[in-house]
Scaffold this active site. Sequence first.
Site, short mmCIF file in Angstrom:
data_model
loop_
_atom_site.label_atom_id
_atom_site.label_comp_id
_atom_site.label_asym_id
_atom_site.label_seq_id
_atom_site.Cartn_x
_atom_site.Cartn_y
_atom_site.Cartn_z
N GLU A 1 -7.88 8.19 -7.01
CA GLU A 1 -7.01 8.64 -8.10
C GLU A 1 -6.83 7.57 -9.18
O GLU A 1 -6.77 7.90 -10.37
CB GLU A 1 -5.65 9.07 -7.54
N HIS B 1 1.87 18.24 0.61
CA HIS B 1 1.32 19.23 -0.32
C HIS B 1 2.45 19.96 -1.05
O HIS B 1 2.21 21.04 -1.59
CB HIS B 1 0.44 20.25 0.41
#
Length: 739
Positions: A469, A539
Amino acid sequence: MATTKTDPKLALAANGAKKSKLYEGLTREQLIQAYRVMYTSRRVDDREILLKRQQKIYFQMSGAGHEGIGVAAGLALKPGYDWFYPYYRDRALCLALGVKPYDMFLQGVGAASDPSSGGRQMPSHWSYPSLHIVTQSSPTGSQILQAVGCAEGGRYFSRHPKAAPVPSSTFVDYRQFKNVTFQGDEVTYVSLGDGTSSEGEFWEAMNAAALEKLPVVFCVQDNGYAISVPVEVQTAGGSISRLVSGFPNFHFEEVDGTDPVASYAAFDRAVRHCREGNGPAFVHAHVIRPYSHSLSDDERLYRPDAERERDAQRDPVTRTQMFLLREGILDEKGINQLEKEVEAELQAAVDLALEALPPAPESITKFVYSPDIDPASSMFDTQPVAPEVPADGKKPAGKTMADLITTTLRDEMRRDDRIIIFGEDVADCSREEYLKRKLVKGKGGVFKLTFGLQNEFGPDRVFNAPLAEAAIVGRATGMATRGLKPVVEIQFFDYIWPAMMQIRDELSVIRWRSNNGFSCPVVIRVAIGGYLTGGAIYHSQCGESVFTHIPGLRVVFPSNSQDAAGLLRTAIRCDDPVLFLEHKRLYRESFGRAAYPGPDYMIPFGKAKIVHPGTDLTVITYGAVVPRALQAAQKLEREQGVKVELIDLRCLNPFDWDTIATSVAKTNRALVAYEDTLSWGYGAEIAARLADQLFDKLDAPVRRVAAKDVFVAYQPILEDAILPQPNDLFLAMKELAEY
Ligand SMILES: Cc1ncc(C[n+]2csc(CCOP(=O)(O)OP(=O)(O)O)c2C)c(N)n1
Ligand SMILES: [Mg+2]
């Protein structure tokens, strides 16, 4: 040391054979110039140290011991043509590229006229746009991924030159303010210390550069220490060259960086490898650090005298001086004269810099955002086009938020060749031949929002990035610095944290810290939020207030498909970095579906929407709480006749204070509702402002409804208990209305 007294010019003339001798391709004049740069560099350090002791400057970081490799890099590369991501020891490189000692002293005193930051950054944090020296920060290694992105940007424009000119569009977008230049054989230089090679971002950058065969020269300046930590404790086996030797497509050099001639030869080979398009290069330069790490460090605490004396034998400035004398390139008089000239130049530069004016205190907020394009302005306020009515006359089915985000990306990519999409799994299929032979349909993102874009726009514009990322955001930042518009995806908000350094300390602050010298208007799309039934801790999280706390970053959080389309288009066309938060639960919800609003539909940032008008109580919310709050408000009106005014903020930075204030002044009651954890959250800021500015309008305390201060759990019973539910909202509204 030689003691000849001959005039330097005569010495040169007397030795015709030697006069034309080249030293690894360098002429005698170039070597004299190299020595001048090295000597100047050392003396600027010495002057700064003196100024710091006299409290005339506020910080000092020396480039001492690194002058040889620095000047060599400067000779091998071209300012204003190649690109530079140096680090703080690169004083000699910067001088070789054309930065003046005066500019350096201006930085030391923090002058308004300091060309690198206008007094905003410490000295030795270089930034000189015309030379292509890109603004540098303090976190060790955060420049490396950006250098990779910069090289990618140059390559993209070489392959797609039609993307570079500014279009003559009636609508002014970020491109009007990005003067794109590129060269087919340009090289990007990036440097770092030996200790910094331990940072993960270094390895991510090496991997990306090798994968893409990018023309980046990585220069590790190994002085054997990272502050007090010696290299054998830092780097497994003690040699970074050995560790990186397996990277494919690289050219490797290991050199004595205190010897400018050997360093030049190594750099020249490395640069040639890059210019010829063979891939990146790695130059490992062994240097010394004759002064302590900085003026705040005393190296005698961890380095014995004998070791320091051994280093001193290799001092690049004295070595080079002796080399010039030995080779008869300059005699002692010539050296003295050169040094006298440098001293005079530095004295004049210091005198001038000490008189320079400091920046005005009221300038502090300048360049937090683009001074050219205001995404909150009315130019972004357009109307949706009327939906086409199907032949059967029936109302067309509304598009989901997922549909309209994809459509907006496609529309904008057709309009603007500078838009690049990358991230994890965002491509249709990395193995292009599968797509071409129609063996597969393609993926296009774990939520399928980029489906079909690689197919239409090709793999140069839509591609999968390695799973890293920081690399996604860091590379995008480098690309945007070159004038591209990366619209990158972070697959789940829960995994944004490796990119946090890039977002917080680079992306958001580049314009401000370079005093508008550079900018990087990247769009980061992020799937966020819970209510997923099984999403669990990793999530389902929110956490937007961590990002609204960052100056320089726009934060958008739409609740419905039309807003998502309008705000995403504004995000892409504006000139600021934007965090675009997409609630996963809302992607395909029946709530908030809408017709396609057309290819130019935009919504200005910082304009809230009144979802449900009312007079008794104001509810301020956004994201997936909007439909839940609406349900609660409708029930309250049905059952108790209480009329709630429901405000969807849509954009969190900037946010629409006027709409909130007008509503609360009317209803005298306010509830802030959000999905993120309660404490220290987005609602705290709104509540504080209400208390501060509307205290005498309030008939009740400002209330908040939010998630419990825990992580989101997997078992749906727990998830329900943790996240704010319509009934929690209903009860809070009712209680507040009755207060
Ligand atoms: C991310 C980060 N961690 C820690 C620091 C504090 N720090 C500044 S320089 C430095 C050592 C760097 O050593 P090296 O990379 O070898 O470069 P050198 O200073 O020796 O040239 C440290 C720990 C920092 N600036 N950034
Ligand atoms: Mg070091």
